[in-house]
Design a protein around this motif. Structure first.
Motif, short mmCIF file in Angstrom:
data_model
loop_
_atom_site.label_atom_id
_atom_site.label_comp_id
_atom_site.label_asym_id
_atom_site.label_seq_id
_atom_site.Cartn_x
_atom_site.Cartn_y
_atom_site.Cartn_z
N ASP A 42 12.35 -2.28 6.81
CA ASP A 42 11.95 -0.90 7.06
C ASP A 42 11.96 -0.07 5.78
O ASP A 42 11.05 0.74 5.54
CB ASP A 42 12.90 -0.25 8.08
N ASP A 43 12.98 -0.27 4.94
CA ASP A 43 13.09 0.50 3.69
C ASP A 43 11.92 0.21 2.75
O ASP A 43 11.43 1.11 2.07
CB ASP A 43 14.40 0.17 2.97
N PHE A 44 11.48 -1.03 2.71
CA PHE A 44 10.41 -1.42 1.80
C PHE A 44 9.06 -0.80 2.20
O PHE A 44 8.14 -0.75 1.39
CB PHE A 44 10.29 -2.93 1.74
N LEU A 45 8.97 -0.33 3.45
CA LEU A 45 7.72 0.26 3.93
C LEU A 45 7.86 1.75 4.25
O LEU A 45 6.95 2.35 4.81
CB LEU A 45 7.26 -0.48 5.20
N ALA B 151 17.66 -10.48 -0.97
CA ALA B 151 17.26 -11.84 -0.60
C ALA B 151 16.26 -11.79 0.55
O ALA B 151 16.46 -11.10 1.54
CB ALA B 151 18.49 -12.65 -0.20
N GLY B 152 15.17 -12.54 0.40
CA GLY B 152 14.16 -12.61 1.44
C GLY B 152 13.25 -11.41 1.53
O GLY B 152 12.40 -11.34 2.42
N LEU B 153 13.40 -10.45 0.59
CA LEU B 153 12.54 -9.26 0.58
C LEU B 153 11.95 -9.01 -0.80
O LEU B 153 10.75 -8.83 -0.96
CB LEU B 153 13.33 -8.03 1.05
N SER B 154 12.82 -8.97 -1.82
CA SER B 154 12.37 -8.61 -3.17
C SER B 154 11.44 -9.64 -3.78
O SER B 154 10.75 -9.35 -4.77
CB SER B 154 13.57 -8.39 -4.09
N ASP B 155 11.41 -10.85 -3.22
CA ASP B 155 10.54 -11.90 -3.75
C ASP B 155 9.40 -12.22 -2.78
O ASP B 155 8.80 -13.30 -2.85
CB ASP B 155 11.34 -13.16 -4.06
N THR B 156 9.08 -11.29 -1.87
CA THR B 156 8.04 -11.52 -0.88
C THR B 156 6.91 -10.51 -1.04
O THR B 156 6.98 -9.59 -1.86
CB THR B 156 8.61 -11.39 0.54
N PHE B 157 5.87 -10.69 -0.22
CA PHE B 157 4.74 -9.77 -0.26
C PHE B 157 5.17 -8.33 0.01
O PHE B 157 4.61 -7.38 -0.54
CB PHE B 157 3.68 -10.21 0.75
N GLY C 245 5.67 -5.76 -2.78
CA GLY C 245 4.53 -5.21 -3.50
C GLY C 245 4.28 -3.75 -3.23
O GLY C 245 3.74 -3.03 -4.09
N PHE C 246 4.67 -3.24 -2.06
CA PHE C 246 4.46 -1.83 -1.76
C PHE C 246 5.34 -0.95 -2.65
O PHE C 246 4.90 0.08 -3.16
CB PHE C 246 4.75 -1.57 -0.27
N MET C 247 6.59 -1.36 -2.86
CA MET C 247 7.45 -0.62 -3.78
C MET C 247 6.93 -0.73 -5.21
O MET C 247 6.92 0.26 -5.95
CB MET C 247 8.88 -1.15 -3.71
N TRP C 248 6.47 -1.93 -5.61
CA TRP C 248 6.08 -2.15 -7.00
C TRP C 248 4.80 -1.39 -7.34
O TRP C 248 4.74 -0.68 -8.34
CB TRP C 248 5.94 -3.63 -7.25
N LEU C 249 3.77 -1.52 -6.52
CA LEU C 249 2.51 -0.85 -6.84
C LEU C 249 2.65 0.67 -6.73
O LEU C 249 2.08 1.40 -7.55
CB LEU C 249 1.40 -1.34 -5.92
N ASP C 250 3.41 1.15 -5.75
CA ASP C 250 3.59 2.59 -5.64
C ASP C 250 4.38 3.13 -6.84
O ASP C 250 4.11 4.23 -7.33
CB ASP C 250 4.32 2.94 -4.34
N LYS C 251 5.34 2.35 -7.33
CA LYS C 251 6.10 2.79 -8.50
C LYS C 251 5.21 2.89 -9.73
O LYS C 251 5.32 3.85 -10.51
CB LYS C 251 7.26 1.83 -8.76
N LEU C 252 4.32 1.92 -9.90
CA LEU C 252 3.40 1.97 -11.03
C LEU C 252 2.50 3.20 -10.94
O LEU C 252 2.29 3.92 -11.93
CB LEU C 252 2.56 0.70 -11.08
#
Length: 693
Positions: free
Chosen positions: A306-309, A351-357, A360-367
């Motif tokens: 939930d946090d990742f989205l 684990a099981g989140l930071s290395d998954t698809f 990408g929502f956190m990473w691309l939004d941060k960029l």
């Protein structure tokens, strides 16, 4: 102001079934819509006339955690052809070597330095790790990661020694991959009066200079947690003095006198945390080239999908960034600010989140958000190494965030443009960012629209007059459909699963040409890049379509480093009969700043003379802040040829506002710091010739 309006139509398909099977359940986004969301269309407006900001060309950069060298044999993995191929695809970028364990590492040289002449590092053509050794190290590394995680949880960090082998491999890896190395020094080596003990760093700098290693430096990692990690408290003022001491050491080096020094790598602002940044800037701002801080959204040990989205979690970066920017602006208004270390979750990732698809929502939004807010560099923790937030896993296979990073590098340019989203259908779960397209791959005037759809409903964007524009779509979704797919470690680009085609070959990352008048599709839970190849954005042109004679105000910001050898005479004169011939397009309302750092040897003769030709390539753009970073390392054996013609003609009339920040190191024991503000009023009669696109 020219703009292009995009009509955003949020389609409301039939209620999707809730899928089960993996035990992971998505938040019911559709049952908790944004308060202002209804069926009315939203409007996306693209301002193509002027750039908000221009980030560093190495904006997306990466790190290797110092824990890789806790047992030095694992540094050999940096000799892997596969790993170097993956790294090279992210160039240009910084490669930061640092992290918590850098402050528990001591350089222990195994050779006696006798001056220049040490053997050169291995050629990039002879790189490579035997397959049997690579396989052995990869298996052993999995076990080593368990040891490192246990140390991290217990906060018991053992002091480790590293030799020239670590330094040689790091430099070879970065150099052969086209990355700029930043090495983090141990700041927890202290003297009796709690100042930094620089003796070990001196040995390391001496060795690196003897090898001619071109690299930059940091000092300490998250000093606000020194007391928690090592029982040592260092305040901001002392930290600034430590950095000034390191800068003084560098100034005595022929190679590093004008080199990069970045810091203080403080943790993100916290309500009850120790704030070292103001004190550091007061005593040490003059020593560093950029101010660095760290940011993570959540704790990797207690977070959820939930946090990742969650748009609220993503928006938290803005408030943290604004807080840091305000503090830096107060003490050092012109100082660039970097995210010197960042990822999804602290504590090694989730684990099981930071290395998954889903990551990408956190990473691309941060960029997207970091660039829009004015941060110049963002360093992803980690490219390869310990933790769950790596771009390349322990098997040396690229993860979804790696492919996302490569696409960003290829499609997105440094100019940040304004994008507006209004209307009743505006949703925080549809997030948009806009840049000029990468000019190495697209013609001038092209723009890249970055889109995130955080909903499990598809969205489509309708572009008015789309038939007159060419659009290339790069759409990333998880390998598997549905909710379970968000936890996938593989990704599809326009329907094709991305995989390496061997150790030295990446797949073709090709876009899909959209037919005229077709809507831009944003599938459910997707990350997209849409390149408008013929948008005609004036902010993305280096030429102007008009010829004008005008009086202009020019603000020049040039970051110049000169490292001059004692036997070199530099002769330069701005003569009234020289011509200013900028072999570039100069536009009005151009904001530049001049930052000049001169490190002059006591025996150097500096003479301003009219016969020096200085060549440079400049691209100056309309209504844009431009930061030029020029590094000159002049040595009797080095021939430097920069492509710039400067000719000042007596009839050139220029209204110039110049802010000059001048640092002079005239002697190893003398430091002179001058702050000058110079206003020159000259009339300019300037013809701007252009090529119409």
């Amino acid at each position: 102001m020219e703009s292009v309006s995009l009509l955003l139509l949020v389609l409301l398909p039939a209620l999707l079934r809730v899928q089960t099977g993996s035990g992971v359940r998505l938040p019911d986004l559709d049952l908790d819509p944004d308060p202002d969301l209804d069926s009315s269309p939203g409007v996306v407006e693209l301002d193509l006339s002027a750039a908000l900001h221009r980030v560093d060309r190495r904006f997306l950069s990466v790190t290797i955690d110092a824990s890789l060298a806790a047992e030095e044999k694992f540094m050999s993995l940096l000799g892997s052809v596969r790993l170097r191929t993956l790294a090279a695809a992210l160039a240009p970028a910084f490669l930061r070597f640092g992290g918590t364990r850098q402050d528990f590492m001591v350089f222990s040289p195994q050779t006696v330095l006798q001056g220049p002449g040490l053997p050169a590092e291995p050629s990039c053509d002879k790189r490579g790790l035997p397959r049997w050794l690579e396989d052995h190290l990869r298996k052993a590394w999995r076990q080593q990661q368990d040891v490192l995680r246990t140390e991290g949880l217990q906060r018991k960090f053992i002091r480790a020694k590293f030799t020239e082998y670590t330094v040689d491999l790091l430099h070879s890896f970065s150099n052969c991959s086209g990355l700029d190395l930043i090495f983090g020094l141990n700041a927890l080596l202290r003297t009796a009066d709690n100042s930094w003990n620089s003796s070990n760093a001196h040995l390391l700098l001496q060795y690196c200079e003897s090898r001619g290693y071109d690299m930059s430096w940091e000092l300490g990692n998250e000093p606000n947690s020194f007391e928690k990690k090592a029982g040592i408290r260092v305040d901001g003022q002392q930290l600034g003095r430590d950095f000034s001491h390191l800068r003084a050491m560098m100034s005595q080096s022929k190679l590093y006198a004008g080199g990069g020094l970045y810091g203080p790598d403080v943790g993100q602002p916290r309500a009850h945390g120790t704030d070292l940044l103001p004190g550091f800037l007061q005593s040490g701002a003059g020593a560093v080239n950029a101010c660095t801080w760290h940011h993570y959204y959540v704790n990797g040990r207690d977070t959820s999908l939930d946090d990742f989205l969650d748009p609220g979690v993503l928006d938290s970066l803005a408030s943290k960034t604004q807080e840091v920017l305000q503090k830096v602006k107060l003490e050092s208004p012109e100082m660039p600010v970097w995210l010197g270390e960042t990822s999804s979750a602290f504590g090694g990732g989730a684990a099981g989140l930071s290395d998954t698809f889903a990551a990408g929502f956190m990473w691309l939004d941060k960029l997207g958000l970091a660039a829009r807010l004015g941060l110049d560099v963002v360093m992803r923790q980690v490219f390869f190494g310990s933790g769950f937030y790596h771009l390349v896993d322990e098997n040396l296979d690229p993860l979804p965030d790696y492919w996302l990073s490569v696409l960003y590098k290829r499609l997105v340019g440094p100019e940040v443009l304004k994008v507006g989203f209004s209307g009743a259908a505006r949703s925080k779960r549809t997030r948009l960012y806009l840049h000029c397209a990468n000019r190495d791959r697209y013609s001038e005037g092209a723009v890249t629209l970055i889109s995130l759809n955080l909903r499990k409903k598809p969205t489509r964007i309708s572009v008015p007059a789309a038939s007159s524009r060419t659009v290339e779509a790069f759409v990333l979704v998880a390998e598997r459909p549905g909710e379970e797919g968000l936890l996938s470690r593989s990704v599809r680009l326009n329907g094709d699963v991305l995989k390496m085609l061997g150790d030295e070959t990446l797949p073709e990352l090709t876009g899909r040409r959209l037919p005229p008048s077709e809507h831009l599709q944003l599938p459910a839970f997707s990350l997209s890049f849409h390149v408008l190849t013929d948008a005609g954005a004036s902010a993305c042109n280096s030429t102007s379509t008009s010829t004008t004679t005008s009086t202009s105000t020019l603000h020049l910001h040039l970051h110049l480093h000169l490292n001059l050898h004692p036997y070199l005479n530099l002769q330069l004169n701005l003569h009234p009969y020289l011509n200013l011939n900028l072999n570039l397009n100069l536009h009005l309302n151009l904001h530049l700043h001049l930052h000049l750092n001169l490190n002059l040897h006591p025996y150097l003769h500096l003479n301003l003379h009219p016969y020096l030709n200085l060549n440079l390539n400049l691209n100056l753009h309309l209504n844009q802040n431009l930061h030029l970073h020029l590094h000159l390392n002049l040595h009797p054996y080095l021939h430097l040829n920069l492509h710039l013609n400067l000719n000042l003609h007596p009839y050139l009339n220029l209204n110039l506002h110049l802010h000059l920040n001048l640092h002079l190191n005239l002697h190893p024991y003398l430091h002179l710091h001058l702050n000058l503000r110079l206003n020159l009023n000259l009339n300019i009669h300037l013809n701007l010739y252009s090529i119409s696109t």
